[in-house]
Scaffold this active site. Sequence first.
Site, PDB file in Angstrom:
ATOM      1  N   LYS A 319       5.229  -1.642  48.417  1.00 49.38           N
ATOM      2  CA  LYS A 319       5.855  -1.517  49.740  1.00 49.38           C
ATOM      3  C   LYS A 319       4.799  -1.615  50.839  1.00 49.38           C
ATOM      4  O   LYS A 319       3.630  -1.321  50.594  1.00 49.38           O
ATOM      5  CB  LYS A 319       6.518  -0.137  49.857  1.00 49.38           C
ATOM      6  CG  LYS A 319       7.800   0.023  49.057  1.00 49.38           C
ATOM      7  CD  LYS A 319       8.386   1.410  49.256  1.00 49.38           C
ATOM      8  CE  LYS A 319       9.640   1.614  48.423  1.00 49.38           C
ATOM      9  NZ  LYS A 319      10.765   0.755  48.812  1.00 49.38           N
ATOM     10  N   ASP A 330      12.248  10.072  47.350  1.00 49.71           N
ATOM     11  CA  ASP A 330      13.041   9.173  46.507  1.00 49.71           C
ATOM     12  C   ASP A 330      13.560   9.867  45.237  1.00 49.71           C
ATOM     13  O   ASP A 330      14.220   9.258  44.417  1.00 49.71           O
ATOM     14  CB  ASP A 330      12.207   7.928  46.154  1.00 49.71           C
ATOM     15  CG  ASP A 330      13.066   6.696  45.904  1.00 49.71           C
ATOM     16  OD1 ASP A 330      14.201   6.646  46.415  1.00 49.71           O
ATOM     17  OD2 ASP A 330      12.607   5.795  45.188  1.00 49.71           O
ATOM     18  N   GLU A 391      13.560  -0.171  41.337  1.00 48.16           N
ATOM     19  CA  GLU A 391      13.303   0.649  40.153  1.00 48.16           C
ATOM     20  C   GLU A 391      14.391   1.688  39.912  1.00 48.16           C
ATOM     21  O   GLU A 391      14.570   2.134  38.780  1.00 48.16           O
ATOM     22  CB  GLU A 391      11.930   1.330  40.274  1.00 48.16           C
ATOM     23  CG  GLU A 391      11.906   2.652  41.072  1.00 48.16           C
ATOM     24  CD  GLU A 391      12.312   2.507  42.533  1.00 48.16           C
ATOM     25  OE1 GLU A 391      12.195   1.386  43.070  1.00 48.16           O
ATOM     26  OE2 GLU A 391      12.755   3.495  43.139  1.00 48.16           O
ATOM     27  N   ARG A 393      17.641   1.513  39.900  1.00 46.58           N
ATOM     28  CA  ARG A 393      18.679   1.045  38.966  1.00 46.58           C
ATOM     29  C   ARG A 393      18.133   0.956  37.537  1.00 46.58           C
ATOM     30  O   ARG A 393      18.884   1.084  36.586  1.00 46.58           O
ATOM     31  CB  ARG A 393      19.239  -0.303  39.456  1.00 46.58           C
ATOM     32  CG  ARG A 393      18.226  -1.387  39.542  1.00 46.58           C
ATOM     33  CD  ARG A 393      18.649  -2.534  40.473  1.00 46.58           C
ATOM     34  NE  ARG A 393      18.444  -2.202  41.882  1.00 46.58           N
ATOM     35  CZ  ARG A 393      18.734  -3.016  42.875  1.00 46.58           C
ATOM     36  NH1 ARG A 393      19.280  -4.198  42.643  1.00 46.58           N
ATOM     37  NH2 ARG A 393      18.527  -2.656  44.125  1.00 46.58           N
TER      38      ARG A 393
HETATM   39  N1  BES Z   1      13.952   3.917  47.170  1.00 41.13           N
HETATM   40  C1  BES Z   1      14.196   2.621  47.676  1.00 41.13           C
HETATM   41  C2  BES Z   1      15.388   2.567  48.620  1.00 41.13           C
HETATM   42  C3  BES Z   1      15.234   3.254  49.951  1.00 41.13           C
HETATM   43  C4  BES Z   1      14.849   2.531  51.059  1.00 41.13           C
HETATM   44  C5  BES Z   1      15.558   4.582  50.102  1.00 41.13           C
HETATM   45  C6  BES Z   1      14.758   3.154  52.284  1.00 41.13           C
HETATM   46  C7  BES Z   1      15.472   5.181  51.326  1.00 41.13           C
HETATM   47  C8  BES Z   1      15.075   4.478  52.417  1.00 41.13           C
HETATM   48  C9  BES Z   1      14.498   1.666  46.523  1.00 41.13           C
HETATM   49  O1  BES Z   1      13.862   1.933  45.332  1.00 41.13           O
HETATM   50  C10 BES Z   1      14.042   0.318  46.951  1.00 41.13           C
HETATM   51  O2  BES Z   1      12.871   0.137  47.121  1.00 41.13           O
HETATM   52  N2  BES Z   1      14.975  -0.609  47.107  1.00 41.13           N
HETATM   53  C11 BES Z   1      14.691  -1.916  47.502  1.00 41.13           C
HETATM   54  C12 BES Z   1      15.523  -2.840  46.659  1.00 41.13           C
HETATM   55  C13 BES Z   1      15.128  -4.289  46.762  1.00 41.13           C
HETATM   56  C14 BES Z   1      13.768  -4.514  46.153  1.00 41.13           C
HETATM   57  C15 BES Z   1      16.184  -5.122  46.069  1.00 41.13           C
HETATM   58  C16 BES Z   1      15.063  -2.068  48.965  1.00 41.13           C
HETATM   59  O3  BES Z   1      16.037  -1.477  49.414  1.00 41.13           O
HETATM   60  O4  BES Z   1      14.332  -2.739  49.675  1.00 41.13           O
HETATM   61 ZN    ZN Z   2      13.313   3.916  45.025  1.00 34.19          ZN
HETATM   62 MN    MN Z   3      11.920   1.028  45.221  1.00 35.05          MN
END
Ligand code: BES
Ligand code: ZN
Ligand code: MN
Length: 543
Positions: A319, A330, A391, A393
């Site tokens: 990220k 998370d 991750e 899912r």
């Molecule tokens: N934990 C994150 C989702 C998240 C984002 C929670 C912002 C709270 C605030 C999750 O694991 C994630 O990184 N999701 C990605 C999915 C993508 C790679 C398909 C996302 O939302 O960008």
């Molecule tokens: Zn996550």
């Molecule tokens: Mn993630």
Amino acid sequence: MDSSRVICATERKRGKGRSRDREGKKTENMRKIISVELKARNVDFATCKTDLLAVGLFSDVKTLDRLNKELDGKLNGAINRLIKLGDFNGKDGTSAVVYGDERIGAKRVLLVGLGEKKKATLDTVRRAAACAAKKSVESKAQTLSLALHRAFGAALDVSAMGQACGEGTAFGSYCYDEFITGSEDGRLGSLKVALIDPDSATTQKLRKGLSAGAVIGKAQSYARTLANRPANVVNPIQLAAAAKELARGSKRLSCTVFDVKQMAARRMGGVLAVGSGSQNKPRFIVLKYSPAGKIPSTRPKVAIVGKAITFDSGGISIKPAANMDEMKLDKSGGTTVLGTMKAVAELALPVHVLGIVPAAENMPSGTSYRPGDIVKTFSGKSVEVQNTDAEGRMILCDGLSYAVKQNCDVIIDIATLTGACVVALGKYMAGLMGNDDKLIKQLQKASENSGEKVWPMPSGDEYAGEMKSKIADLKNIGSRWGGACTAAAFLGQFVGGKKWAHLDIAGVWSFDKATESTAEGASGFGVRLLTSYLATLTNTKNK
Ligand code: BES
Ligand code: ZN
Ligand code: MN
């Protein structure tokens, strides 16, 4: 929760400022979260001795009700003067203080704005109680008396208002400060709250709801603290230890934790893949609640499955740096499951509940799972990893399969799953998906009762179609659009035809800044919602 008891292993070894708690474990001298002591008192409003007396006023009711008129009279019209000056108008989220004198028992009277009367719900009461509790803590008023229910008359059930006050005061007084050293600020150690009414029958009803509200409020604060603790304090192993400790405190809860070896033996490939990059190894946590007595066989056995990524760096698909610290939250789905299990056990609900919490830290390293990897999940289905940051899912699918294998009739998962859900709904409501209309409706009803808002979203065949891989059964990301829906559709393929609902709490996991009724940080979203759902299941008409 005795928060002083949990601290990271490395800290423990250092040996500075250590003490021994009741169980003889070494701990740091950390602040404990403010405890709330609740009771209902049969006492007159004006004579009630208290540091702060909270009363409610609507924005569209121009005359003072009997209670406020009486107080106003004793205070020589101070309340009316304040309103005439325009310093208080009863709008939602506002409040004003009037100082008491020897003619009333209260040192301060807090007027809490309730907004428009026709829009009033139980959550109006809950938020008003939260606002009063927060103000109490801020002004170091140790005894708080609530007469908020009075403004609502017969519009709401008195006992339900008692419960809302119990939940609300826990919520509003909550503040995460266990790592702040020094006590010069004189922060309250405990807040003594009384729901007051001069009528004994009303007091009795308030008391009835209050006992449930106290349990649920405490459970939510417990979930908030676990979620707020950073990733160097709560890793998967420490989260498992917290679950074990929770089970130790209740004879109807038992806890089983699978370590890496045990997960490998069961082929829980999803959790293992996500956890493979971190020194802090993953765990698979199962809390089982066995109710007392015989439960009607028609009542469903429910599994609640919570995502617990103790830190989500994104892994190899790392990220951006900005706000990455937030990803310590998370694990909020998992901590909400722990909080809900605590509430269920303390309320002794007559329903079988399994709490399932796959826990891992998502980190980049030489041992991480990679984009392109094909992972064999617990279900037997293979998944092509296209992004290691998807991750949640990957661990949830193993949790869902486990619930199916345990023969649960209803499976509800809760997860901080997608940024896309935050884009869609903002920070006010959780996304609600699933495969069973009745279950969705029951959760919507629980949402109304609990004040934790949800909004229905789709996750059907079109979205599932996007999750097909050319080289495996599934892939872990869809197209650019509808990310919350494709994520849910992925999960929906691991529930083996069981009734299933999914709550995406990525938006509601935290408050970015403090409001009139809450501190910033983890929200504990879902503890009230899931507990309310499980409580209403026990009504025979809701089988
Ligand atoms: N934990 C994150 C989702 C998240 C984002 C929670 C912002 C709270 C605030 C999750 O694991 C994630 O990184 N999701 C990605 C999915 C993508 C790679 C398909 C996302 O939302 O960008
Ligand atoms: Zn996550
Ligand atoms: Mn993630």
